[in-house]
Design an enzyme around this catalytic site. Structure first.
Site, PDB file in Angstrom:
ATOM      1  N   GLY A   1     -21.142   7.282  -0.496  1.00  0.00           N
ATOM      2  CA  GLY A   1     -20.551   7.316  -1.505  1.00  0.00           C
ATOM      3  C   GLY A   1     -20.389   6.228  -2.678  1.00  0.00           C
ATOM      4  O   GLY A   1     -20.740   5.521  -2.737  1.00  0.00           O
ATOM      5  N   ASN A   2     -18.753   6.540  -3.213  1.00  0.00           N
ATOM      6  CA  ASN A   2     -19.298   5.389  -4.582  1.00  0.00           C
ATOM      7  C   ASN A   2     -19.495   4.280  -4.475  1.00  0.00           C
ATOM      8  O   ASN A   2     -20.428   3.468  -5.154  1.00  0.00           O
ATOM      9  CB  ASN A   2     -17.201   5.111  -4.887  1.00  0.00           C
ATOM     10  CG  ASN A   2     -17.250   6.976  -5.828  1.00  0.00           C
ATOM     11  OD1 ASN A   2     -17.934   7.218  -6.483  1.00  0.00           O
ATOM     12  ND2 ASN A   2     -15.712   6.823  -5.339  1.00  0.00           N
ATOM     13  N   VAL A   3     -19.665   3.444  -3.659  1.00  0.00           N
ATOM     14  CA  VAL A   3     -19.252   1.921  -3.539  1.00  0.00           C
ATOM     15  C   VAL A   3     -21.054   1.828  -2.358  1.00  0.00           C
ATOM     16  O   VAL A   3     -21.852   1.074  -3.140  1.00  0.00           O
ATOM     17  CB  VAL A   3     -18.381   1.144  -1.941  1.00  0.00           C
ATOM     18  CG1 VAL A   3     -18.519  -0.188  -1.833  1.00  0.00           C
ATOM     19  CG2 VAL A   3     -17.086   1.108  -2.622  1.00  0.00           C
TER      20      VAL A   3
ATOM     21  N   LYS B   1       0.750  -1.419  -0.228  1.00  0.00           N
ATOM     22  CA  LYS B   1      -0.082   0.059   0.147  1.00  0.00           C
ATOM     23  C   LYS B   1       1.364   1.114   0.167  1.00  0.00           C
ATOM     24  O   LYS B   1       2.286   0.906   0.806  1.00  0.00           O
ATOM     25  CB  LYS B   1      -0.700  -0.069   1.489  1.00  0.00           C
ATOM     26  CG  LYS B   1      -1.986   1.210   1.025  1.00  0.00           C
ATOM     27  CD  LYS B   1      -3.229  -0.185   0.786  1.00  0.00           C
ATOM     28  CE  LYS B   1      -4.500   1.772   0.538  1.00  0.00           C
ATOM     29  NZ  LYS B   1      -5.413   0.268  -0.189  1.00  0.00           N
TER      30      LYS B   1
ATOM     31  N   GLY C   1     -22.420   5.543   5.181  1.00  0.00           N
ATOM     32  CA  GLY C   1     -21.677   5.868   3.795  1.00  0.00           C
ATOM     33  C   GLY C   1     -22.150   5.819   2.633  1.00  0.00           C
ATOM     34  O   GLY C   1     -22.490   4.521   2.418  1.00  0.00           O
TER      35      GLY C   1
HETATM   36  P1  NAD Z   1     -16.073   7.227  -0.641  1.00  0.00           P
HETATM   37  O1  NAD Z   1     -15.078   8.846   0.456  1.00  0.00           O
HETATM   38  O2  NAD Z   1     -16.936   7.075  -1.971  1.00  0.00           O
HETATM   39  O3  NAD Z   1     -17.460   6.804   0.113  1.00  0.00           O
HETATM   40  C1  NAD Z   1     -17.713   7.049   1.652  1.00  0.00           C
HETATM   41  C2  NAD Z   1     -18.833   8.012   2.224  1.00  0.00           C
HETATM   42  O4  NAD Z   1     -18.809   7.850   3.068  1.00  0.00           O
HETATM   43  C3  NAD Z   1     -18.377   9.896   1.693  1.00  0.00           C
HETATM   44  O5  NAD Z   1     -19.649   9.829   1.095  1.00  0.00           O
HETATM   45  C4  NAD Z   1     -18.601  10.489   3.120  1.00  0.00           C
HETATM   46  O6  NAD Z   1     -19.268  11.198   2.819  1.00  0.00           O
HETATM   47  C5  NAD Z   1     -19.004   8.989   3.993  1.00  0.00           C
HETATM   48  N1  NAD Z   1     -18.535   8.906   5.441  1.00  0.00           N
HETATM   49  C6  NAD Z   1     -17.196   9.249   6.366  1.00  0.00           C
HETATM   50  N2  NAD Z   1     -17.608   9.422   6.892  1.00  0.00           N
HETATM   51  C7  NAD Z   1     -18.948   9.436   7.733  1.00  0.00           C
HETATM   52  C8  NAD Z   1     -18.867   8.703   9.054  1.00  0.00           C
HETATM   53  N3  NAD Z   1     -18.456   9.409  10.780  1.00  0.00           N
HETATM   54  N4  NAD Z   1     -20.872   8.675   9.251  1.00  0.00           N
HETATM   55  C9  NAD Z   1     -21.661   7.864   7.654  1.00  0.00           C
HETATM   56  N5  NAD Z   1     -20.961   8.506   6.409  1.00  0.00           N
HETATM   57  C10 NAD Z   1     -19.265   8.760   6.409  1.00  0.00           C
HETATM   58  O7  NAD Z   1     -15.844   6.313  -0.759  1.00  0.00           O
HETATM   59  P2  NAD Z   1     -15.679   4.644  -1.450  1.00  0.00           P
HETATM   60  O8  NAD Z   1     -15.031   4.531  -2.447  1.00  0.00           O
HETATM   61  O9  NAD Z   1     -17.391   4.221  -1.627  1.00  0.00           O
HETATM   62  O10 NAD Z   1     -14.814   3.799  -0.347  1.00  0.00           O
HETATM   63  C11 NAD Z   1     -16.208   3.573   1.105  1.00  0.00           C
HETATM   64  C12 NAD Z   1     -15.177   1.989   2.080  1.00  0.00           C
HETATM   65  O11 NAD Z   1     -14.856   1.405   1.066  1.00  0.00           O
HETATM   66  C13 NAD Z   1     -13.765   3.132   1.962  1.00  0.00           C
HETATM   67  O12 NAD Z   1     -13.503   2.673   4.061  1.00  0.00           O
HETATM   68  C14 NAD Z   1     -12.809   2.282   1.385  1.00  0.00           C
HETATM   69  O13 NAD Z   1     -11.080   2.365   1.735  1.00  0.00           O
HETATM   70  C15 NAD Z   1     -13.489   1.282   1.435  1.00  0.00           C
HETATM   71  N6  NAD Z   1     -13.360  -0.236  -0.099  1.00  0.00           N
HETATM   72  C16 NAD Z   1     -13.531   0.386  -1.156  1.00  0.00           C
HETATM   73  C17 NAD Z   1     -13.182   0.425  -2.697  1.00  0.00           C
HETATM   74  C18 NAD Z   1     -13.711   0.836  -3.680  1.00  0.00           C
HETATM   75  O14 NAD Z   1     -13.091   0.299  -5.132  1.00  0.00           O
HETATM   76  N7  NAD Z   1     -13.991   1.939  -3.678  1.00  0.00           N
HETATM   77  C19 NAD Z   1     -12.732  -0.943  -2.111  1.00  0.00           C
HETATM   78  C20 NAD Z   1     -12.579  -1.687  -1.431  1.00  0.00           C
HETATM   79  C21 NAD Z   1     -13.049  -1.205  -0.173  1.00  0.00           C
END
Ligand code: NAD
Length: 351
Positions: free
Chosen positions: A182-184, A80, A180
């Site tokens: 967000g994207n996922v 990482k 959360g």
């Molecule tokens: P993202 O930044 O698009 O979404 C995260 C969301 O969480 C945002 O909308 C943010 O406003 C919200 N958030 C932050 N703190 C918060 C809280 N205390 N309470 C409620 N909501 C909160 O990120 P993502 O790409 O959707 O990833 C989400 C998680 O999954 C991360 O922890 C990331 O490490 C993990 N992950 C993502 C991927 C991927 O392909 N994107 C792969 C493996 C793991």
């Protein structure tokens, strides 16, 4: 390094420090293992409060990548990169130039991609200086692009499998709390809604959560409430370390299955979930869809191969949860042991 990380630090193959005097760019590339192949894992750009916090994150995330890649059946080890996000405006191109040169200097021992705080366009800048990068735009029928939809699909399939083991049912009518959107998280909610689940969502960006609930139906709750709502499943899709001695006593769900990395603050928290009778789908098992897509892109594979590996996530999770129940052991430990066995049993693959 903090005590936990210091122990894990000892298990690292290498910790490479980035400290560029000309630009002020600082960060680290942690290589946990190259036993199964080059260490693959994304690059996180984050505002850490100290060099120690940055190192702790790099070390923990690198180990998680080794286990994630091993259990996903990928020919990659784990690593990482973590970069300090400068306060205020900064020269993004210069930052990724320095980072790309650090990746290039490792000559293929580490392969990077996007993570929290970095994007496809950042990785395109990195690609101008080194070929050891994935997460670029997809090309004609081949895997590639934004890993988030694949991560969401892997979590969704995992939830389907875990619901069968834990509740003996599919997801129709189940109440699912998603932290959360967000994207996922948002993509996951769409799939859950399609499958007939009832959604409860929270995001610090309240408008984002409201928009999603408006689109799909469901209830919005506050960020300080989501971990304590009564539901069947909790899906942490925001931050790490949300399952801890403060949150666990208030949890009112039967199953936890979500995308966030490093959901357990400590190993002890995995045991506390077991004692409370809450099934836990280990994060790095269920969120491997993104790295599966990134790996396929790097290897020049098709999306059909990505889909096959995604199906295997669900069957692996079923095995882990059933074994954990039979042994009355925390599922995260069963998963760790399986990953360690895969790594220990493999022949070294040339990077
Ligand atoms: P993202 O930044 O698009 O979404 C995260 C969301 O969480 C945002 O909308 C943010 O406003 C919200 N958030 C932050 N703190 C918060 C809280 N205390 N309470 C409620 N909501 C909160 O990120 P993502 O790409 O959707 O990833 C989400 C998680 O999954 C991360 O922890 C990331 O490490 C993990 N992950 C993502 C991927 C991927 O392909 N994107 C792969 C493996 C793991």
């Amino acid at each position: 390094l903090q005590r936990d990380s210091a122990r894990e630090f000892g298990a690292l193959e290498g910790l490479h420090v980035i400290n560029d005097a000309a630009t002020g760019v600082t960060g680290m590339i942690a290589i946990h293992s190259t036993v199964l192949g080059p260490a693959a894992g994304g690059c996180r750009l984050w505002n850490y409060e100290s060099q120690q916090a940055l190192a702790n994150d790099a070390v923990r995330l690198a180990r998680g990548m080794s286990y994630k890649n091993a259990l996903a059946g990928l020919p990659f080890g784990g690593g990482k990169a973590v970069l300090q996000r400068p306060a205020g405006a900064f020269d993004r191109e210069a930052l990724f130039r320095v980072f790309a040169d650090a990746v290039a200097a490792l000559r293929g021992a580490y392969i990077t991609a996007e993570d929290v705080g970095t994007s496809v366009s950042d990785m395109k800048m990195v690609r101008e200086r080194t070929r050891y990068v994935a997460g670029l735009e997809p090309q004609d029928g081949k895997a590639g692009g934004d890993p988030s939809p694949w991560t969401a699909l892997g979590v969704f399939k995992s939830m389907q499998a875990a619901s069968k083991v834990v509740f003996g049912s599919d997801m129709r009518g189940l109440r699912i709390a998603v932290q959360g959107t967000g994207n996922v998280g948002a993509e996951l909610c769409r799939m859950l809604s399609e499958a007939g689940a009832r959604l409860i969502v929270a995001d610090i960006d309240v408008d984002r959560a409201r928009r999603l609930a408006g689109e799909l139906g469901g209830t919005v709750v506050g960020v300080d409430e989501i971990l304590a709502v009564e539901a069947d499943i909790l899906a942490p899709c925001a931050l790490g370390a949300v399952l801890n001695e403060r949150s666990i006593p208030d949890l009112r769900v039967g199953l936890i299955c979500g995308a966030a990395n490093n959901q357990l603050e400590t190993d002890r928290d995995g045991e506390a979930l077991l004692e409370k009778g809450i099934a836990y789908a280990p994060d790095y098992v269920v969120n491997a869809g993104g790295i599966i897509n990134v790996a396929a892109e790097y290897l020049g594979e098709s999306t059909a191969q990505v889909e096959q590996r995604l199906d295997e996530i669900a069957s692996r999770l079923t095995l882990i949860l059933t074994r954990a129940a039979k042994q009355n052991a925390p599922a995260h430990r069963v998963a760790d042991e399986m990953a360690q066995q895969i790594i220990a049993g493999s022949d070294r693959v040339a990077a």
